[in-house]
Design a protein around this motif. Structure first.
Motif, PDB file in Angstrom:
ATOM      1  N   CYS A   2     -52.961 -16.118 -13.208  1.00 51.88           N
ATOM      2  CA  CYS A   2     -51.820 -15.723 -14.052  1.00 51.88           C
ATOM      3  C   CYS A   2     -50.490 -15.865 -13.298  1.00 51.88           C
ATOM      4  O   CYS A   2     -50.280 -15.194 -12.284  1.00 51.88           O
ATOM      5  CB  CYS A   2     -52.000 -14.278 -14.521  1.00 51.88           C
ATOM      6  SG  CYS A   2     -50.576 -13.687 -15.447  1.00 51.88           S
ATOM      7  N   CYS A  35     -54.804 -18.165 -17.935  1.00 50.17           N
ATOM      8  CA  CYS A  35     -55.977 -17.319 -17.660  1.00 50.17           C
ATOM      9  C   CYS A  35     -57.223 -17.903 -18.320  1.00 50.17           C
ATOM     10  O   CYS A  35     -58.277 -18.007 -17.694  1.00 50.17           O
ATOM     11  CB  CYS A  35     -55.725 -15.891 -18.138  1.00 50.17           C
ATOM     12  SG  CYS A  35     -55.050 -15.795 -19.793  1.00 50.17           S
ATOM     13  N   CYS A  93     -46.596 -10.814 -19.997  1.00 51.24           N
ATOM     14  CA  CYS A  93     -47.392 -11.977 -20.432  1.00 51.24           C
ATOM     15  C   CYS A  93     -46.575 -12.926 -21.310  1.00 51.24           C
ATOM     16  O   CYS A  93     -45.917 -12.492 -22.257  1.00 51.24           O
ATOM     17  CB  CYS A  93     -48.625 -11.486 -21.196  1.00 51.24           C
ATOM     18  SG  CYS A  93     -49.581 -12.821 -21.918  1.00 51.24           S
ATOM     19  N   ILE A  94     -46.646 -14.224 -20.986  1.00 52.92           N
ATOM     20  CA  ILE A  94     -45.910 -15.217 -21.789  1.00 52.92           C
ATOM     21  C   ILE A  94     -46.876 -16.064 -22.625  1.00 52.92           C
ATOM     22  O   ILE A  94     -46.501 -17.100 -23.164  1.00 52.92           O
ATOM     23  CB  ILE A  94     -45.046 -16.127 -20.875  1.00 52.92           C
ATOM     24  CG1 ILE A  94     -45.914 -16.692 -19.736  1.00 52.92           C
ATOM     25  CG2 ILE A  94     -43.835 -15.377 -20.331  1.00 52.92           C
ATOM     26  CD1 ILE A  94     -45.226 -17.763 -18.903  1.00 52.92           C
ATOM     27  N   LYS A  95     -48.129 -15.636 -22.690  1.00 51.51           N
ATOM     28  CA  LYS A  95     -49.178 -16.314 -23.478  1.00 51.51           C
ATOM     29  C   LYS A  95     -49.271 -17.807 -23.143  1.00 51.51           C
ATOM     30  O   LYS A  95     -49.375 -18.654 -24.028  1.00 51.51           O
ATOM     31  CB  LYS A  95     -48.943 -16.115 -24.978  1.00 51.51           C
ATOM     32  CG  LYS A  95     -49.019 -14.653 -25.400  1.00 51.51           C
ATOM     33  CD  LYS A  95     -48.973 -14.494 -26.898  1.00 51.51           C
ATOM     34  CE  LYS A  95     -49.201 -13.078 -27.349  1.00 51.51           C
ATOM     35  NZ  LYS A  95     -48.419 -12.039 -26.713  1.00 51.51           N
ATOM     36  N   CYS A  96     -49.231 -18.105 -21.846  1.00 55.10           N
ATOM     37  CA  CYS A  96     -49.260 -19.513 -21.427  1.00 55.10           C
ATOM     38  C   CYS A  96     -50.682 -20.081 -21.458  1.00 55.10           C
ATOM     39  O   CYS A  96     -50.868 -21.294 -21.455  1.00 55.10           O
ATOM     40  CB  CYS A  96     -48.693 -19.638 -20.016  1.00 55.10           C
ATOM     41  SG  CYS A  96     -49.685 -18.760 -18.796  1.00 55.10           S
ATOM     42  N   GLY A  97     -51.698 -19.210 -21.445  1.00 55.76           N
ATOM     43  CA  GLY A  97     -53.086 -19.675 -21.523  1.00 55.76           C
ATOM     44  C   GLY A  97     -53.687 -20.050 -20.176  1.00 55.76           C
ATOM     45  O   GLY A  97     -54.828 -20.518 -20.118  1.00 55.76           O
TER      46      GLY A  97
HETATM   47  S1  SF4 Z   1     -52.059 -16.349 -17.632  1.00 53.11           S
HETATM   48 FE1  SF4 Z   1     -52.775 -15.173 -19.438  1.00 53.11          FE
HETATM   49  S2  SF4 Z   1     -52.086 -13.068 -19.050  1.00 53.11           S
HETATM   50 FE2  SF4 Z   1     -50.955 -14.389 -17.606  1.00 53.11          FE
HETATM   51  S3  SF4 Z   1     -49.035 -14.870 -18.661  1.00 53.11           S
HETATM   52 FE3  SF4 Z   1     -50.457 -16.533 -19.150  1.00 53.11          FE
HETATM   53  S4  SF4 Z   1     -51.434 -15.875 -21.074  1.00 53.11           S
HETATM   54 FE4  SF4 Z   1     -50.470 -14.050 -20.206  1.00 53.11          FE
END
Ligand code: SF4
Ligand code: SF4
Ligand code: SF4
Length: 446
Positions: free
Chosen positions: A272, A243, A237-241
């Motif tokens: 994701c 999701c 997970c890269i915490k891109c948001g």
């Molecule tokens: S979409 Fe959500 S779970 Fe996937 S990398 Fe981004 S923050 Fe992480």
């Protein structure tokens, strides 16, 4: 985006198919009368009104209130056991995939008028309202407020449930002239509430599910512990948001993949970019492969057993021995008295017999897990194996309870559900007691 739309459409087809399957009493729609056969003793998982002219089964919230408001106050083991069994298996997966009123709101939100919003203002506080409704309207008012004859009312059904108004109240009033003469202020209040919620659903995503539904609240409580769950791979997970952006329930999936609000629609998994979100099935498959390659070593585990494991494991064993004893007793009584086979076809008898066989296998399995647990070393490997075994036996026990529900096997519904609840509690206890030890091992069966 295209991938999400395909998945959404697939989900809507499943929702529609389940609605058709459980509301297929065509005569009801023609005559304006409800079906009252034996199937009505069985609940469906979603908010599907008992009084819908097509309904073949009962609504769990309606059934719960029907028991609570009866003359002699009793909590129905069957209804409560059913809700807990479904919740323990899949939590709010029911909301995303199997509830007709969820489908109605999903479809309304697709209508391209109004600028769409996910949440209403005050979302943080409003989402707690459903728990107030659960406690007040479903449990307290239904069980405490009684008339002179000692009968109460199903308060949630009578004053709130828009699913009941849409699928039962309105069609019955249209189809049945006798009912048209009997409608009063309560009907118009519920009609107003229904229209208000339907219009609101065009603007905001699932307002009833987010803020008012007591069944969603109950299943939501099960989400963090249910067997079907999500997991985020924190390394990937890269915490891109992405999701949260794809999630209409507005959940920060990377922080709370098993949030009580999650309806398991799966949009986040598809969105994701790192494929970091997995569900139980994918996860178990992956772990199974890993564990086939790298088998845990069993030798020497009965040395250095920790006192904690011995005490807890012995309590687990006593509880499970009691469950096993009751189940064996009922099965023997059944076999000796021939009741199971009287008036039943062979297929029906086998169907009634099957939950006991599966239940006994599962209970013997959990007893073995308890032995593993007692004899496990402090390095955590033994307790981890016990947890793994316990978890799979709980799944088997759950399947047995579901078969009992389908075959309407009353004794197993009650005692099987109770054994299931006992073993879910043991599963959670094992995790809480030994979770820290497992981090020391190089095997993770979670
Ligand atoms: S979409 Fe959500 S779970 Fe996937 S990398 Fe981004 S923050 Fe992480
Ligand atoms: S929250 Fe209630 S109405 Fe909404 S999908 Fe779940 S059970 Fe159905
Ligand atoms: S977290 Fe994922 S599965 Fe849950 S409601 Fe949001 S998008 Fe759907």
């Amino acid at each position: 985006m295209e991938k999400i739309t395909h998945k959404k459409n697939f989900r809507h087809w499943i929702q529609a198919a389940f609605f058709a399957l459980t509301n297929g009493y065509a005569q009801g729609y023609i005559q304006g009368k409800i079906y009252r056969g034996n199937n009505k003793k069985i609940c469906v998982p979603g908010l599907n009104c008992y009084s819908c002219p097509g309904a073949l089964n009962a609504c769990p919230i309606g059934s719960l209130q029907a028991v609570l408001n009866s003359r002699q106050f009793t909590v129905s083991c069957y209804v409560f056991g059913f809700i807990m069994a479904v919740g323990a298996f899949m939590g709010r997966f029911v909301c995303g995939w199997l509830c007709p009123f969820g489908l109605v709101q999903d479809l309304l939100y697709k209508i391209p008028i109004f600028k769409k919003i996910k949440n209403l203002p005050g979302h943080k506080y409003l989402k707690k309202l459903k728990y107030v409704i659960l406690v007040l309207f479903v449990f307290l008012l239904s069980s405490i407020v009684k008339d002179v004859t000692g009968l109460g009312q199903p308060w949630f059904c009578e004053y709130i449930c828009p699913s009941g108004t849409l699928f039962a109240g309105v069609p019955l009033v249209i189809l049945n002239p006798n009912l048209q003469a009997a409608i009063g202020g309560r009907f118009f209040w519920k009609l107003f509430l229904l229209i208000f919620l339907l219009i609101l659903s065009v603007k905001a995503y699932r307002p009833f599910c987010k803020y008012l539904c007591p069944l969603g609240a109950l299943y939501g409580l099960c989400n963090p512990i249910s067997l079907y769950r999500y997991k985020v791979d924190s390394d990937a997970c890269i915490k891109c948001g992405a999701c949260q952006k794809a999630c209409n329930m507005d959940i920060k999936v990377w922080e709370t993949p098993n949030s009580m609000e999650c309806i398991r629609c799966g949009n986040c998994k598809t969105a994701c970019p790192q494929h970091a979100i997995t569900s139980t099935f994918e996860h178990v498959g992956r772990k199974f492969k890993e564990n086939c390659v790298k088998k845990p070593q069993y030798e020497g585990e009965n040395k250095n057993s920790s006192t904690k494991n011995i005490i807890a494991g012995t309590i687990f064993m006593l509880l499970n021995s009691f469950c096993l004893l009751i189940m064996t007793y009922i099965l023997l009584a059944y076999i000796l008295s021939d009741i199971m086979f009287l008036g039943n076809t062979i297929v029906a008898a086998i169907f009634k017999f099957m939950p006991y066989i599966l239940g006994l296998i599962a209970l013997i399995g959990v007893l073995c897990a308890d032995v593993f647990y007692i004899s496990s070393k402090q390095d955590g490997i033994g307790s981890l194996k016990a947890y793994w075994m316990q978890k799979h036996c709980v799944i088997l026990l759950g399947i047995a309870v579901l078969i009992a529900l389908l075959s309407m096997e009353p004794y197993f519904m009650v005692y099987g559900s109770e054994s299931l609840i006992v073993n879910l509690v043991i599963l959670i206890a094992m995790r809480l007691l030994s979770g820290k030890d497992w981090k020391k091992t190089d095997i993770n069966l979670d």
